[in-house]
Design a protein around this motif. Sequence first.
Motif, PDB file in Angstrom:
ATOM      1  N   ALA A  20       0.914  -1.018   0.138  1.00 22.45           N
ATOM      2  CA  ALA A  20      -0.034   0.077   0.026  1.00 22.45           C
ATOM      3  C   ALA A  20       0.889   1.293  -0.104  1.00 22.45           C
ATOM      4  O   ALA A  20       0.537   2.253  -0.592  1.00 22.45           O
ATOM      5  CB  ALA A  20      -0.732  -0.005   1.264  1.00 22.45           C
ATOM      6  N   ARG A  65       2.192   1.972  -3.487  1.00 22.15           N
ATOM      7  CA  ARG A  65       1.151   2.597  -4.406  1.00 22.15           C
ATOM      8  C   ARG A  65       1.091   4.038  -3.901  1.00 22.15           C
ATOM      9  O   ARG A  65       0.799   4.774  -5.073  1.00 22.15           O
ATOM     10  CB  ARG A  65      -0.103   1.647  -4.180  1.00 22.15           C
ATOM     11  CG  ARG A  65       0.037   0.188  -4.675  1.00 22.15           C
ATOM     12  CD  ARG A  65      -1.478  -0.299  -5.040  1.00 22.15           C
ATOM     13  NE  ARG A  65      -2.130  -0.349  -3.571  1.00 22.15           N
ATOM     14  CZ  ARG A  65      -1.816  -1.519  -2.975  1.00 22.15           C
ATOM     15  NH1 ARG A  65      -1.224  -2.385  -3.298  1.00 22.15           N
ATOM     16  NH2 ARG A  65      -2.653  -1.614  -1.815  1.00 22.15           N
ATOM     17  N   ALA A 124       4.033   5.949  -5.400  1.00 23.73           N
ATOM     18  CA  ALA A 124       3.942   5.914  -6.893  1.00 23.73           C
ATOM     19  C   ALA A 124       2.753   7.057  -7.414  1.00 23.73           C
ATOM     20  O   ALA A 124       3.327   7.792  -8.214  1.00 23.73           O
ATOM     21  CB  ALA A 124       3.879   4.561  -7.519  1.00 23.73           C
ATOM     22  N   ALA A 125       1.894   6.990  -6.735  1.00 29.52           N
ATOM     23  CA  ALA A 125       0.795   7.970  -7.067  1.00 29.52           C
ATOM     24  C   ALA A 125       1.293   9.232  -6.863  1.00 29.52           C
ATOM     25  O   ALA A 125       0.937  10.361  -7.718  1.00 29.52           O
ATOM     26  CB  ALA A 125      -0.591   7.750  -6.463  1.00 29.52           C
TER      27      ALA A 125
END
Length: 556
Positions: free
Chosen positions: A161, A164, A167-168
């Motif tokens: 998590a 992610r 990365a976002a």
Amino acid sequence: MLLERGAPRRHPVRSVLLTGLATLPLLAVLNVPERLDRLEVAAFVRLPLELLALVAIALLLPVHRPRLRTTYAVAVGLLLAVAGVLRVLDLGFREALNRPFDPLVDWQYAGRVAGTLRASVGDGLGTLLLVAATLLGLVLLVALPFAVLRLTRAAARDRAAAGRVVAALAALWLVLALLDVRTDGRAAAGRGTAAYVYDQVARIPGELAERREFARAAQQDPYRDVPGSRLLGALRGKDVLIVFVESYGRVAVEDPDVSPGVGEVLADGTADLAGAGFGARTAWLTSPTFGAVSWLAHATLQSGLWVDSEQRYDQLVTSPRLTLSRLFRRAGWRTVADVPANTHDWAQAGYYDFDRVYDSRDVGYQGPRFGYPTMPDQYTLDAFHRLELAPGDRRPVMAEIDLISSHAPWSRTPRMVAQSAVGDGSVYDGMPETLPSERDIWPDPDRVRAAYGAAVEYSLRSVVSFLTTYGDDDTVVLLLGDHQPATIVSGPDATFDVPVSVIARDPAVLDRISEWDWRPGLRPAADAPVWRMDALRDRFLAAYARATPRRERTTR
């Protein structure tokens, strides 16, 4: 599913909330603006690349090495804390000195800054502010490592998590950077802290090289072997006074919110001096300091070297470099320093080689204190005349006189009194209580600027009154500012320029500097020459080297 016995209970909402709270001080430190006037909520609405990088690196650390992750978190937290402390110091230095904090040398100001702060706002409030600043630094050094540790542990518990999210946010940062999105005039895709830390480290070799070069320059002097008989011959028999007016900067002359009153005083002063037979030539000097640290300007003018830091000052005062006061003394003058701000012995006085140093304790002042200034400028000048110029059987005097009534915080500025009434200063009894205090002035920047202008007006009037009362054909004055006032008055984009005037009744003194192209009167023209302050010593010595007719000097 039952929890294993002894396993900690997890509360997802509380965990997310605590992690979010831990992120806030990191965002605050990473987004500190460059100047206090930008210290608004919008300045912190930025996405710093460094925050994403520290989490991304933590995710790359081995899961089975928790001690390595802890060491990493503490190290990064301490690095950010140090960077945060330095950037907060930058805010203060830019506000007061119009330049960033230099960690290599500026720590040496700590004692002097503390003393000046207490003298300006009182021992109680000054101590409170110093304690608050110290506590803020300690809080950062403790809180930020804990914040980074909390964030990295949260990322380690759910690496997928966290990956992610990073990365976002990295994609969002890239979009903001490509579109050059800005908040409060600054890029929303922040990366200033990394660049700041890099710049701090990268400039160290250059600063060390400059330190060595300054040390070499301080060991040399073109006047080292010049005998006194060949020095300052054009000023033989004259009293030469170098008068520094505290915080008398270019803004006092040119800013429309400050200059009308100062301009009138300069115009009236020029007329009054002319009525007493004096002329003046005026231009600009670029000071090595801004807002404070006056002794750097004094040392620069005296030595002819660019003394723009405490480290350079310490190098200078242990060197053989000659000062104007040393050279005047070699040429036969009695040399004097009048430093009314000092309430204790001046440790560096020996370097300047004065025959006599006066401070607040030994000029006979019996009046009240006016905040930071220990006495009014009018008294300082009157007492100097009584102690040094009035005695009949004496040598010519060369003096540096450091006026202080226009020192920040520009409160309780004295009123002029008749020169004949100055006496021992008791005429000022009760006056400070009738004048605006810091609490009356500082809540409003416009009042601060007005108070600054009034303080400079008072100091200039004091000089003109002194000259028209006591000056004669053998009086020569070099009148100048030491530095610009703090940015609350000068603004963040102000130059380091200060006015400088040569004042004399003997026209031959002014004729000697005619090729300098300095302009008549006390008010410098906007296009008058601008010299660095360190250039004046040698030009002054060259102009007044020998008492030969001007035509002989110009035909060689």
